[in-house]
Structure formats: C-alpha cells, structure tokens
Design an enzyme around this catalytic site. Sequence first.
Site, PDB file in Angstrom:
ATOM      1  N   GLY A  46       4.346  19.578   7.197  1.00 26.61           N
ATOM      2  CA  GLY A  46       4.982  19.675   8.508  1.00 26.61           C
ATOM      3  C   GLY A  46       3.905  20.083   9.485  1.00 26.61           C
ATOM      4  CB  SER A  48       0.449  25.179   9.383  1.00 24.80           C
ATOM      5  OG  SER A  48      -0.625  24.868  10.216  1.00 24.80           O
ATOM      6  CB  CYS A  75       0.338  18.737   3.787  1.00 30.56           C
ATOM      7  SG  CYS A  75      -0.742  18.050   5.044  1.00 30.56           S
ATOM      8  NE  ARG A 104      -3.336  23.945  11.636  1.00 30.52           N
ATOM      9  CZ  ARG A 104      -2.948  23.832  12.900  1.00 30.52           C
ATOM     10  NH1 ARG A 104      -3.402  24.648  13.811  1.00 30.52           N
ATOM     11  NH2 ARG A 104      -2.107  22.873  13.248  1.00 30.52           N
ATOM     12  NE  ARG A 132      -1.050  15.358  12.736  1.00 29.06           N
ATOM     13  CZ  ARG A 132      -0.944  16.595  13.208  1.00 29.06           C
ATOM     14  NH1 ARG A 132      -2.006  17.221  13.676  1.00 29.06           N
ATOM     15  NH2 ARG A 132       0.208  17.206  13.221  1.00 29.06           N
ATOM     16  CG  HIS A 168       2.408  14.799   2.621  1.00 31.30           C
ATOM     17  ND1 HIS A 168       3.596  15.245   3.138  1.00 31.30           N
ATOM     18  CD2 HIS A 168       1.470  15.112   3.534  1.00 31.30           C
ATOM     19  CE1 HIS A 168       3.383  15.807   4.313  1.00 31.30           C
ATOM     20  NE2 HIS A 168       2.098  15.730   4.583  1.00 31.30           N
ATOM     21  CD  GLU A 170       5.819  15.083   0.168  1.00 37.27           C
ATOM     22  OE1 GLU A 170       4.905  15.513  -0.556  1.00 37.27           O
ATOM     23  OE2 GLU A 170       5.760  15.115   1.404  1.00 37.27           O
TER      24      GLU A 170
HETATM   25  N1  GLN Z   1      -1.953  19.059  10.392  1.00 37.39           N
HETATM   26  C1  GLN Z   1      -0.849  19.850   9.983  1.00 37.39           C
HETATM   27  C2  GLN Z   1      -1.092  21.337  10.202  1.00 37.39           C
HETATM   28  O1  GLN Z   1      -2.139  21.726  10.551  1.00 37.39           O
HETATM   29  C3  GLN Z   1      -0.502  19.577   8.540  1.00 37.39           C
HETATM   30  C4  GLN Z   1      -0.032  18.155   8.399  1.00 37.39           C
HETATM   31  C5  GLN Z   1       0.951  17.916   7.312  1.00 37.39           C
HETATM   32  O2  GLN Z   1       1.560  18.815   6.753  1.00 37.39           O
HETATM   33  N2  GLN Z   1       1.145  16.664   7.023  1.00 37.39           N
HETATM   34  O3  GLN Z   1      -0.220  22.103  10.016  1.00 37.39           O
END
Ligand code: GLN
Length: 188
Positions: A46, A48, A75, A104, A132, A168, A170
């Site tokens: 998601g 963070s 992630c 990140r 990402r 990920h 999943e």
């Molecule tokens: N870039 C997101 C972050 O820094 C992480 C991305 C993801 O969970 N797919 O939180």
Amino acid sequence: MRIGILAIQGDVEEHEEILHRLMVETKRVKLPEDLKDVDGLIIPGGESTTFRKLLLRSGMFDALLQFDRPIMGTCAGIIVMAKSLTNEEEPHHTLGKLRIEIERNAYGRQRESFEAEVEYSFDGRARVAFIRAPKITRILSDEVEIIARLGNEVVGVRDGKNVGLTFHPEITGDTTAHEYFLEMVRGK
Ligand code: GLN
C-alpha cells in the site's frame, strides 16, 4: 488457524484469495481488539506513509508493537516493520520488528513496477511483482536470515518470527511465500 490481514489500506483481497486457496481462514484486522484471535498477521502493500498515519491514529501502532505472533509484511508492509529507513527526513514511526534498514521507492522511475523471478531460500523460484518497491539497504543483525533474492539483491528476510518481502508475492497468484509463512505460524 486464522490469519489476520491488516485491512486499513492496500491490497487486502489478493492476500485473502491466496489464503483461501490454501484453505486457511482469514480475518480483516482494523482495530487493536481484532488482533486477539489471530495466529499470525499479514501487513500488505500500500503506502507506508498512509499506514503510519492510520496506525498511529487508531491505536494499532502500539497494539502491533505488543503483538507477539508472526507477522509477514509485503512491500509497504516491510517498510512498516523495519528498524530504520534510509534517507528519511522526518521521523518515520516503524515497528522495528525486522532488524534491517530499508529505502523507500528505491528502484527509481524507470523501474517503478516490474515482474521478476525471485529465488527463495526454501523453495525454488517464483514470479512476483515489484511495485514502487523498497530496497533492503542494510542488515543490522547476524540473526536476520535471508530468504529471498533477486539476482544478488536481498529482497526477503526473516527475523525470528517476522518475515519481510520487498515485493508483492500475492499478485501473480503464486502461493510459495504464504505457504512458508503458514508453516512458520504452525510452528514448524
Ligand atoms: N512505495 C510504497 C511506500 O513507500 C510501497 C509500495 C507498495 O507497497 N506497493 O510505501
């Protein structure tokens, strides 16, 4: 056995689908009291920074600090679980359950998202998605075990009963990472 999935943000359904395919009961966890009857917890991908805000606001941050059963963070989840963040200017509350330093959005714009094959230390290779994604920039204890690699890069770790993956697992429908986590929860 019942696995909780932190359901305040991020891709909750995909994790549920994988666990249901593995015949495991799931529970959406939003508030501290939801943690009472789960044997393990998944913190999904998601954003963070959003996780941090919502966790602090709901009292979940402290509840998770005290939660003593296994957690798998994927992630954004691994970011939330890490001990420290590289290059972070403002203080970033993290749970410190994984003794690693993490950066990140470390793959830059051109490689923001990609699918790749990772090599698990326990069960061969699997195709997964990096979205990402963060990078593990330092391992801060000898007790941290490397469980997944992308070429030479470390992309998955285990620290005691906690697991973190920078990708990920999943999204491509592969169940390897979840099966590993479930075995851990079962205490094998
Ligand atoms: N870039 C997101 C972050 O820094 C992480 C991305 C993801 O969970 N797919 O939180």
